[in-house]
Design a protein around this motif. Sequence first.
Motif, PDB file in Angstrom:
ATOM      1  N   ASP A   1       0.814  -1.211   0.241  1.00  0.00           N
ATOM      2  CA  ASP A   1       0.020  -0.108   0.003  1.00  0.00           C
ATOM      3  C   ASP A   1       0.865   1.571  -0.123  1.00  0.00           C
ATOM      4  N   GLY A   2       1.892   1.443  -0.746  1.00  0.00           N
ATOM      5  CA  GLY A   2       2.800   2.617  -0.923  1.00  0.00           C
ATOM      6  C   GLY A   2       3.512   2.688   0.452  1.00  0.00           C
ATOM      7  N   ARG A   3       3.594   1.634   1.326  1.00  0.00           N
ATOM      8  CA  ARG A   3       4.397   1.858   2.513  1.00  0.00           C
ATOM      9  C   ARG A   3       5.531   0.667   2.667  1.00  0.00           C
ATOM     10  N   ARG A   4       6.824   1.282   3.149  1.00  0.00           N
ATOM     11  CA  ARG A   4       7.575   0.010   3.632  1.00  0.00           C
ATOM     12  C   ARG A   4       7.448  -0.153   4.861  1.00  0.00           C
ATOM     13  N   LYS A   5       7.164  -1.352   5.170  1.00  0.00           N
ATOM     14  CA  LYS A   5       6.922  -1.868   6.792  1.00  0.00           C
ATOM     15  C   LYS A   5       8.027  -2.656   7.288  1.00  0.00           C
ATOM     16  N   ILE A   6       8.491  -2.255   8.461  1.00  0.00           N
ATOM     17  CA  ILE A   6       9.686  -3.012   8.975  1.00  0.00           C
ATOM     18  C   ILE A   6       9.192  -3.530  10.302  1.00  0.00           C
ATOM     19  N   HIS A   7       9.567  -4.672  10.686  1.00  0.00           N
ATOM     20  CA  HIS A   7       9.526  -5.124  12.090  1.00  0.00           C
ATOM     21  C   HIS A   7      10.776  -5.512  12.367  1.00  0.00           C
ATOM     22  N   TYR A   8      10.854  -5.177  13.754  1.00  0.00           N
ATOM     23  CA  TYR A   8      12.239  -5.370  14.372  1.00  0.00           C
ATOM     24  C   TYR A   8      12.028  -6.188  15.664  1.00  0.00           C
ATOM     25  N   LEU A   9      12.697  -7.212  15.797  1.00  0.00           N
ATOM     26  CA  LEU A   9      12.829  -8.073  16.951  1.00  0.00           C
ATOM     27  C   LEU A   9      13.941  -7.835  17.739  1.00  0.00           C
ATOM     28  N   PHE A  10      13.886  -7.508  18.893  1.00  0.00           N
ATOM     29  CA  PHE A  10      15.035  -7.304  19.766  1.00  0.00           C
ATOM     30  C   PHE A  10      15.536  -8.438  20.599  1.00  0.00           C
ATOM     31  N   GLU A  11      16.661  -8.302  21.112  1.00  0.00           N
ATOM     32  CA  GLU A  11      17.272  -9.530  21.740  1.00  0.00           C
ATOM     33  C   GLU A  11      16.564  -9.958  23.150  1.00  0.00           C
ATOM     34  N   ASP A  12      15.941  -8.639  23.697  1.00  0.00           N
ATOM     35  CA  ASP A  12      15.263  -8.829  24.915  1.00  0.00           C
ATOM     36  C   ASP A  12      13.773  -9.206  24.746  1.00  0.00           C
ATOM     37  N   GLY A  13      13.404  -9.575  23.402  1.00  0.00           N
ATOM     38  CA  GLY A  13      12.200 -10.261  23.011  1.00  0.00           C
ATOM     39  C   GLY A  13      11.024  -8.978  22.759  1.00  0.00           C
ATOM     40  N   LYS A  14      11.550  -7.607  22.896  1.00  0.00           N
ATOM     41  CA  LYS A  14      10.636  -6.629  22.305  1.00  0.00           C
ATOM     42  C   LYS A  14      10.407  -6.487  20.982  1.00  0.00           C
ATOM     43  N   GLU A  15       9.196  -6.058  20.571  1.00  0.00           N
ATOM     44  CA  GLU A  15       9.192  -5.912  19.033  1.00  0.00           C
ATOM     45  C   GLU A  15       8.826  -4.555  18.675  1.00  0.00           C
ATOM     46  N   MET A  16       9.086  -4.023  17.788  1.00  0.00           N
ATOM     47  CA  MET A  16       8.829  -2.727  17.102  1.00  0.00           C
ATOM     48  C   MET A  16       8.350  -2.843  15.727  1.00  0.00           C
ATOM     49  N   ALA A  17       7.360  -2.205  15.232  1.00  0.00           N
ATOM     50  CA  ALA A  17       6.974  -2.233  13.842  1.00  0.00           C
ATOM     51  C   ALA A  17       6.775  -0.823  13.425  1.00  0.00           C
ATOM     52  N   GLU A  18       7.346  -0.653  12.378  1.00  0.00           N
ATOM     53  CA  GLU A  18       7.414   1.005  11.878  1.00  0.00           C
ATOM     54  C   GLU A  18       6.941   0.754  10.324  1.00  0.00           C
ATOM     55  N   GLU A  19       6.035   1.678   9.625  1.00  0.00           N
ATOM     56  CA  GLU A  19       5.820   2.143   8.436  1.00  0.00           C
ATOM     57  C   GLU A  19       6.190   3.489   7.788  1.00  0.00           C
ATOM     58  N   TYR A  20       7.023   3.422   6.819  1.00  0.00           N
ATOM     59  CA  TYR A  20       7.449   4.465   6.195  1.00  0.00           C
ATOM     60  C   TYR A  20       6.568   4.869   4.759  1.00  0.00           C
ATOM     61  N   ASP A  21       6.351   5.807   4.412  1.00  0.00           N
ATOM     62  CA  ASP A  21       5.938   6.266   3.272  1.00  0.00           C
ATOM     63  C   ASP A  21       6.998   5.981   2.076  1.00  0.00           C
ATOM     64  N   LEU A  22       6.811   5.239   1.099  1.00  0.00           N
ATOM     65  CA  LEU A  22       7.917   4.738   0.495  1.00  0.00           C
ATOM     66  C   LEU A  22       8.626   5.774  -0.551  1.00  0.00           C
ATOM     67  N   LYS A  23       7.876   6.761  -0.986  1.00  0.00           N
ATOM     68  CA  LYS A  23       8.194   7.875  -1.690  1.00  0.00           C
ATOM     69  C   LYS A  23       9.055   8.973  -0.976  1.00  0.00           C
ATOM     70  N   THR A  24       8.599   9.551   0.325  1.00  0.00           N
ATOM     71  CA  THR A  24       9.101  10.189   1.038  1.00  0.00           C
ATOM     72  C   THR A  24      10.525   9.825   2.087  1.00  0.00           C
ATOM     73  N   GLY A  25      10.004   8.585   2.412  1.00  0.00           N
ATOM     74  CA  GLY A  25      10.789   7.969   3.634  1.00  0.00           C
ATOM     75  C   GLY A  25      10.449   8.688   4.939  1.00  0.00           C
ATOM     76  N   GLN A  26       8.904   9.327   4.958  1.00  0.00           N
ATOM     77  CA  GLN A  26       8.536   9.909   6.227  1.00  0.00           C
ATOM     78  C   GLN A  26       7.965   8.478   7.175  1.00  0.00           C
ATOM     79  N   LEU A  27       8.297   8.694   8.229  1.00  0.00           N
ATOM     80  CA  LEU A  27       7.643   7.756   9.493  1.00  0.00           C
ATOM     81  C   LEU A  27       6.407   7.851   9.594  1.00  0.00           C
ATOM     82  N   MET A  28       5.386   6.550   9.215  1.00  0.00           N
ATOM     83  CA  MET A  28       3.931   7.224   9.477  1.00  0.00           C
ATOM     84  C   MET A  28       3.479   6.285  10.712  1.00  0.00           C
ATOM     85  N   SER A  29       3.989   5.356  11.151  1.00  0.00           N
ATOM     86  CA  SER A  29       3.658   4.942  12.394  1.00  0.00           C
ATOM     87  C   SER A  29       4.697   3.990  13.043  1.00  0.00           C
TER      88      SER A  29
END
Length: 203
Positions: free
Chosen positions: A21-49
């Motif tokens: 949907d025009g977004r780059r979605k990145i999922h991070y899994l850290f060593e301590d088990g925490k997770e972070m999910a980010e979404e960036y606008d594909l054209k601008t690189g702007q963080l959306m969530s």
Amino acid sequence: MAVPGWLERLRAASKTALVQDGRRKIHYLFEDGKEMAEEYDLKTGQLMSRKWREKNTLGGSGKWQVEVGEPTSPLLGALESELITESSSNPVFMRKDTLSSFQWRICNLPYPKEVYSVSVEEEQRCCVIRTTNKKYYKKFSIPDLDRYHLPLDAAALSFTHANNTLIITYQKPKEILAAEEQLQKELKKIKTVNSGDGDCKTQ
């Protein structure tokens, strides 16, 4: 032992990327088990969530906590029809960044601009919104500054008010702008899959 810097933690995390949907979605899994999910606008690189999740006391996945983007409504569900109309006039606090600044919007605040004051509490590492009519009070932190161990700067903070919405802007320090630029270069190197191509590939 020195605490690893935030950029190093991001580099060390297991990452999964998906383009949808025009977004780059990145999922991070850290060593301590925490997770972070980010979404960036594909054209601008702007963080959306940006959302966080950690294991609960029983070891299962907890609920996602929204840091940036539209808040998930606790009202959705069986009681939606009865509850959503009652609370639609309550102030809604959300963070929506721009490329150069952190930005927060509080909807449903009808008072004129001169009623509000926004200040930095350096010792408590937070910003505080006050109103002279005592109708609204809010304390909020800037997790990005905490993660990079940077001080809060009152000169970087400003606010405006329009359409019943208070908009608070904090100019990103040069250290964060540089780190974000570096991170964007690294995120583009992760192999991404388009929606519908099966499982995401991980780094």
